[in-house]
Design a protein around this motif. Structure first.
Motif, PDB file in Angstrom:
ATOM      1  N   UNK A 283       0.705  -1.127  -0.096  1.00 30.85           N
ATOM      2  CA  UNK A 283      -0.050   0.009   0.171  1.00 30.85           C
ATOM      3  C   UNK A 283       0.618   1.104  -0.043  1.00 30.85           C
ATOM      4  N   UNK A 284       0.189   2.468   0.171  1.00 30.11           N
ATOM      5  CA  UNK A 284       0.989   3.667  -0.132  1.00 30.11           C
ATOM      6  C   UNK A 284       1.631   3.883   1.060  1.00 30.11           C
ATOM      7  N   UNK A 285       1.535   3.313   2.333  1.00 31.22           N
ATOM      8  CA  UNK A 285       2.379   3.336   3.591  1.00 31.22           C
ATOM      9  C   UNK A 285       3.596   2.562   3.469  1.00 31.22           C
ATOM     10  N   UNK A 286       3.366   1.295   2.594  1.00 31.06           N
ATOM     11  CA  UNK A 286       4.586   0.576   2.673  1.00 31.06           C
ATOM     12  C   UNK A 286       4.715  -0.148   1.299  1.00 31.06           C
ATOM     13  N   UNK A 287       5.032   0.706   0.151  1.00 30.71           N
ATOM     14  CA  UNK A 287       5.310   0.410  -1.230  1.00 30.71           C
ATOM     15  C   UNK A 287       6.336  -0.595  -1.453  1.00 30.71           C
ATOM     16  N   UNK A 288       6.298  -1.197  -2.594  1.00 32.56           N
ATOM     17  CA  UNK A 288       7.400  -2.368  -2.936  1.00 32.56           C
ATOM     18  C   UNK A 288       7.683  -2.015  -4.497  1.00 32.56           C
ATOM     19  N   UNK A 289       9.107  -1.948  -4.550  1.00 30.06           N
ATOM     20  CA  UNK A 289       9.760  -2.087  -5.789  1.00 30.06           C
ATOM     21  C   UNK A 289      10.427  -3.214  -6.245  1.00 30.06           C
ATOM     22  N   UNK A 290      10.125  -4.049  -7.216  1.00 33.12           N
ATOM     23  CA  UNK A 290      10.695  -5.120  -7.435  1.00 33.12           C
ATOM     24  C   UNK A 290      11.426  -5.109  -8.464  1.00 33.12           C
ATOM     25  N   UNK A 291      12.940  -5.288  -8.483  1.00 31.26           N
ATOM     26  CA  UNK A 291      13.851  -5.069  -9.502  1.00 31.26           C
ATOM     27  C   UNK A 291      13.781  -6.246 -10.634  1.00 31.26           C
TER      28      UNK A 291
END
Length: 189
Positions: free
Chosen positions: A133-141
């Motif tokens: 969510x907006x408070x704990x976003x994730x970016x997957x390389x």
């Protein structure tokens, strides 16, 4: 735009002179100079450049100069899922980006957790119940110069993308004191 407060630039000749001085490759007494052939200087510059590029790709980003590249990145948003929950987006990294360090989209409250495709955090993005969510976003390389970002909406844009970036010119070196020391310590003739 360079973001590291303690970074600086040197030309290839300036960096080579500093490395040679630190490695005691220059005469100590005044009145003496060392003259190298053009071919020898080109080989030294080539070895230093190769070591520099290797360091940018492999060293801890805390030792390296960081560059803000959000303006050069391109974001492609996925359509929302059937239940209306925001899906992810694909961030196409600029060609100069060697290592992404921090990512933030508009609407996110914090920077994204950077993770690899095989991690548990990446697997959790497949389910709408465990998706970020907006408070704990994730970016997957992923390979190929892209990152999957969760969550994202149609109005989302890259706000910040801090990267270890390759220099724009072959004659310019963007350095930090730690990186310059690494180059001096690991440079061989």
């Amino acid at each position: 735009m360079v973001c590291s407060d303690y970074s600086y630039t040197l030309t290839s000749d300036e960096l080579l002179a500093r490395v040679r001085q630190q490695r005691a490759m220059e005469p100590v007494e005044e009145g003496f100079t060392r003259i190298d052939s053009t071919g020898a200087l080109d080989r030294m510059r080539g070895r230093l450049r190769a070591l520099y590029m290797q360091a940018l790709a492999t060293l801890d980003p805390a030792m390296l100069p960081l560059t803000e590249l959000a303006a050069e990145a391109m974001l492609t948003n996925d359509p929302p899922s059937a239940d209306g929950t925001p899906a992810g987006a694909t961030l196409h990294l600029p060609a100069r980006c060697m290592q992404p360090v921090e990512v933030r989209l508009t609407g996110w409250h914090v920077n994204a957790l950077l993770t690899d495709a095989g991690s548990a955090a990446a697997a959790a993005q497949r389910s709408p119940f465990s998706r970020a969510g907006c408070c704990a976003p994730v970016a997957v390389r992923s390979h190929g110069g892209t990152m999957r970002l969760y969550p994202a909406t149609a109005a989302t844009q890259p706000e910040s993308l801090l990267c270890v970036a390759a220099p724009a010119s072959d004659d310019i070196y963007l350095l930090t004191p730690q990186l310059e020391q690494y180059l001096t310590d690991h440079y061989d003739i």
